[in-house]
Write a protein that holds these residues in place. Structure first.
Motif, PDB file in Angstrom:
ATOM      1  N   LEU A  37       0.826  -1.195   0.000  1.00 37.96           N
ATOM      2  CA  LEU A  37       0.000   0.000   0.000  1.00 37.96           C
ATOM      3  C   LEU A  37       0.866   1.254   0.000  1.00 37.96           C
ATOM      4  N   PRO A  38       0.415   2.332  -0.606  1.00 34.48           N
ATOM      5  CA  PRO A  38       1.247   3.545  -0.694  1.00 34.48           C
ATOM      6  C   PRO A  38       1.619   4.111   0.676  1.00 34.48           C
ATOM      7  N   GLU A  39       0.728   3.991   1.657  1.00 39.24           N
ATOM      8  CA  GLU A  39       1.060   4.526   2.980  1.00 39.24           C
ATOM      9  C   GLU A  39       2.076   3.650   3.719  1.00 39.24           C
ATOM     10  N   GLU A  40       2.283   2.412   3.244  1.00 38.01           N
ATOM     11  CA  GLU A  40       3.252   1.513   3.878  1.00 38.01           C
ATOM     12  C   GLU A  40       4.606   1.521   3.172  1.00 38.01           C
ATOM     13  N   LEU A  41       4.698   2.148   2.008  1.00 30.74           N
ATOM     14  CA  LEU A  41       5.960   2.156   1.269  1.00 30.74           C
ATOM     15  C   LEU A  41       7.110   2.779   2.064  1.00 30.74           C
ATOM     16  N   PRO A  42       6.933   3.941   2.741  1.00 30.86           N
ATOM     17  CA  PRO A  42       8.058   4.494   3.512  1.00 30.86           C
ATOM     18  C   PRO A  42       8.499   3.571   4.644  1.00 30.86           C
ATOM     19  N   ASP A  53      21.425   3.010  -4.150  1.00 31.56           N
ATOM     20  CA  ASP A  53      20.313   3.879  -4.546  1.00 31.56           C
ATOM     21  C   ASP A  53      19.116   2.996  -4.840  1.00 31.56           C
ATOM     22  N   CYS A  54      18.130   3.009  -3.944  1.00 31.50           N
ATOM     23  CA  CYS A  54      16.992   2.101  -4.034  1.00 31.50           C
ATOM     24  C   CYS A  54      15.725   2.836  -4.460  1.00 31.50           C
ATOM     25  N   ALA A  55      14.837   2.073  -5.080  1.00 26.76           N
ATOM     26  CA  ALA A  55      13.521   2.581  -5.463  1.00 26.76           C
ATOM     27  C   ALA A  55      12.524   1.439  -5.392  1.00 26.76           C
ATOM     28  N   LEU A  56      11.330   1.717  -4.860  1.00 31.80           N
ATOM     29  CA  LEU A  56      10.257   0.733  -4.747  1.00 31.80           C
ATOM     30  C   LEU A  56       9.079   1.183  -5.593  1.00 31.80           C
ATOM     31  N   LEU A  57       8.618   0.295  -6.430  1.00 32.95           N
ATOM     32  CA  LEU A  57       7.453   0.553  -7.275  1.00 32.95           C
ATOM     33  C   LEU A  57       6.457  -0.571  -7.022  1.00 32.95           C
ATOM     34  N   SER A  58       5.244  -0.206  -6.547  1.00 36.39           N
ATOM     35  CA  SER A  58       4.301  -1.247  -6.154  1.00 36.39           C
ATOM     36  C   SER A  58       2.869  -0.803  -6.404  1.00 36.39           C
ATOM     37  N   ARG A  59       2.036  -1.814  -6.627  1.00 44.31           N
ATOM     38  CA  ARG A  59       0.600  -1.571  -6.803  1.00 44.31           C
ATOM     39  C   ARG A  59      -0.181  -2.723  -6.188  1.00 44.31           C
ATOM     40  N   LEU A  96       8.439   4.939  -4.841  1.00 44.17           N
ATOM     41  CA  LEU A  96       9.120   5.542  -3.700  1.00 44.17           C
ATOM     42  C   LEU A  96      10.609   5.619  -3.997  1.00 44.17           C
ATOM     43  N   GLU A  97      11.171   6.845  -3.944  1.00 43.87           N
ATOM     44  CA  GLU A  97      12.603   7.038  -4.095  1.00 43.87           C
ATOM     45  C   GLU A  97      13.266   6.888  -2.734  1.00 43.87           C
ATOM     46  N   GLY A  98      14.194   5.928  -2.638  1.00 39.66           N
ATOM     47  CA  GLY A  98      14.772   5.620  -1.342  1.00 39.66           C
ATOM     48  C   GLY A  98      15.589   6.730  -0.728  1.00 39.66           C
ATOM     49  N   GLN A  99      16.301   7.513  -1.531  1.00 38.36           N
ATOM     50  CA  GLN A  99      17.172   8.555  -0.996  1.00 38.36           C
ATOM     51  C   GLN A  99      16.413   9.804  -0.571  1.00 38.36           C
TER      52      GLN A  99
END
Length: 440
Positions: free
Chosen positions: A73-78, A116-122, A132-135
């Protein structure tokens, strides 16, 4: 001689979060294959049926793991990139009976500290996915199907000293492929694909449902080769619960395939052990499997096998190493006995069939004394008629035996046997006894 000056006192202080994550990364991330293993663990826990791994420069420049799981979920990505944040456990009871591949909650945070991490989810039912851009922590809506993609770029960019210890791109790629291969052997219900520099390196298609024996055999043939299945036997063994014990000792089930003795290799690179679906390196299991071959395998040859152990999660501790590749059993002896008996029973069937085949052909079985093995473990010496020539049942028995010629005590001084043929000369089998008689 001057005395050494006392060391200055250093105050105790709390480490910053970034340094804490970098220290944790030193335990979790050894090389790109460590990142691949952690990300594939998360994808399997999310219920993925297809997993694609994309790599650049052996995983140093890019590691991308894409799945079709349940998503985040978008609110759980961070929260996913914070230390010790996980959806796998919530109490000590959950930790003592872990049933998921990942559970510690520090892998993504540690990886984000050195790359340098990035998460993309649906998540299913949403209009679009989120990136979500990790940095920076910035979240933006993007287009994506249901599932999650984790991208790790420039591994060890913030700790360049660790990057110097990496090997060549080909070596790191081989380790990444091996990490995915270990997962593939345990999950025939999931399809895997590995891409490197835009080229497909390995692909294992979904074979069937989890727990299906035909699906497992097909996956073993796809990953390890059809020769592995052809030169191995099926293992299926279960221990019975011990009556009267207060903890009601559970059943230990050992299944999989064990290679025949003639399929042994010089290296132990085809020895796969799984505990509740988790690939492990455990001395108890390795010793038990090797001891099952002690009567049929000599020297330094290593057996091949893929063994799966199902045991009550409360009787095994998977939280003994950050990489989760080592486990500790509550009762290692019962696991050792179960694995050894399982492999021994599986190997006994083809040996018994071989003995029956020899008996039907009128030839003594090698296990009945037709082969002699020295105490030092030398190569067995086959009996006459058991070589690689024609079938012994299709030719008459050889009418001679080998016997040593009698010693000549009346020989002149300095007599020597120069011809080995004179020492071990062929003689008619009926005359063997007369040859052993003393000279007249």
């Amino acid at each position: 001689m001057s005395e050494l000056a006392p060391a200055p006192r250093r105050p105790i202080r709390e480490l910053p979060d970034t340094l804490i994550s970098q220290i944790a990364a030193g335990e979790v991330v050894e090389r790109p294959a460590s990142v691949v293993r952690e990300l594939v663990d998360n994808a399997l826990d999310a219920g993925a049926s297809q997993i694609a791994v994309r790599l650049l420069a052996g995983g140093v420049r890019l590691i991308s793991v894409e799945d079709d799981g349940s998503g985040i979920l978008p609110e759980e990505l961070p929260m996913a990139l914070k230390r010790h944040a996980t959806s796998k456990i919530g109490s000590l009871a959950d930790l003592e009976s872990v049933g998921t591949m990942g559970f510690r909650g520090e892998a993504l945070a540690a990886i984000n500290a050195i790359a340098d991490c990035a998460l993309l989810s649906r998540v299913g039912g949403q209009v679009h996915g989120y990136l979500l851009e990790g940095q920076t922590g910035e979240i933006t809506p993007v287009a994506r199907s249901t599932g999650t993609t984790v991208e790790v770029k420039e591994l060890f960019f913030s700790t360049p000293a660790r990057r110097k210890f990496l090997k060549t791109d080909a070596t790191e790629l081989a380790h990444c492929v091996e990490a995915v291969r270990r997962h593939a052997l345990a999950r025939p219900d999931v399809g895997f694909a590995i891409w490197h520099e835009g080229k497909l390196v390995e692909q294992w298609r979904r074979c069937g449902d989890l727990g299906s024996l035909p699906a497992l055999e097909q996956r073993l043939a796809d990953v390890l080769g059809a020769d592995f299945v052809a030169r191995s036997v099926w293992v299926d063994f279960s221990t019975q619960a011990t009556p009267g014990r207060p903890d009601h000792a559970p059943v230990i089930k050992v299944w999989g395939r064990a290679g025949l003795p003639d399929a042994a290799r010089a290296r132990g690179d085809q020895q796969f052990c799984y505990v509740n679906g988790r690939f492990v390196r455990d001395k108890v299991i390795t010793h038990a499997a090797r001891s099952a071959y002690e009567d049929v395998l000599h020297g330094q040859r290593q057996p091949v096998y893929a063994l799966y152990i199902d045991i009550d999660p409360t009787r095994v501790d998977v939280n003994v190493h950050p990489t989760k590749i080592e486990v500790r059993f509550r009762d290692g002896r019962e696991v050792h006995q179960a694995v050894r008996h399982a492999v021994e029973s599986a190997l006994a069937a083809p040996r018994a069939g071989q003995a029956l085949a020899h008996a039907a052909a009128g030839v003594a079985s090698p296990s009945a004394g037709s082969a002699r093995v020295s105490e030092r473990g030398e190569t067995p010496i086959p009996a006459a008629g058991l070589g690689n020539g024609p079938d012994p049942s299709e030719r008459p028995p050889t009418p001679f035996a080998y016997s040593q010629a009698p010693m000549r005590f009346d020989a002149p001084a300095g007599h020597r046997v120069n011809d080995l043929g004179a020492l071990w000369a062929p003689a008619p089998s009926g005359a063997a006894a007369s040859l052993l008689a003393p000279a007249a």
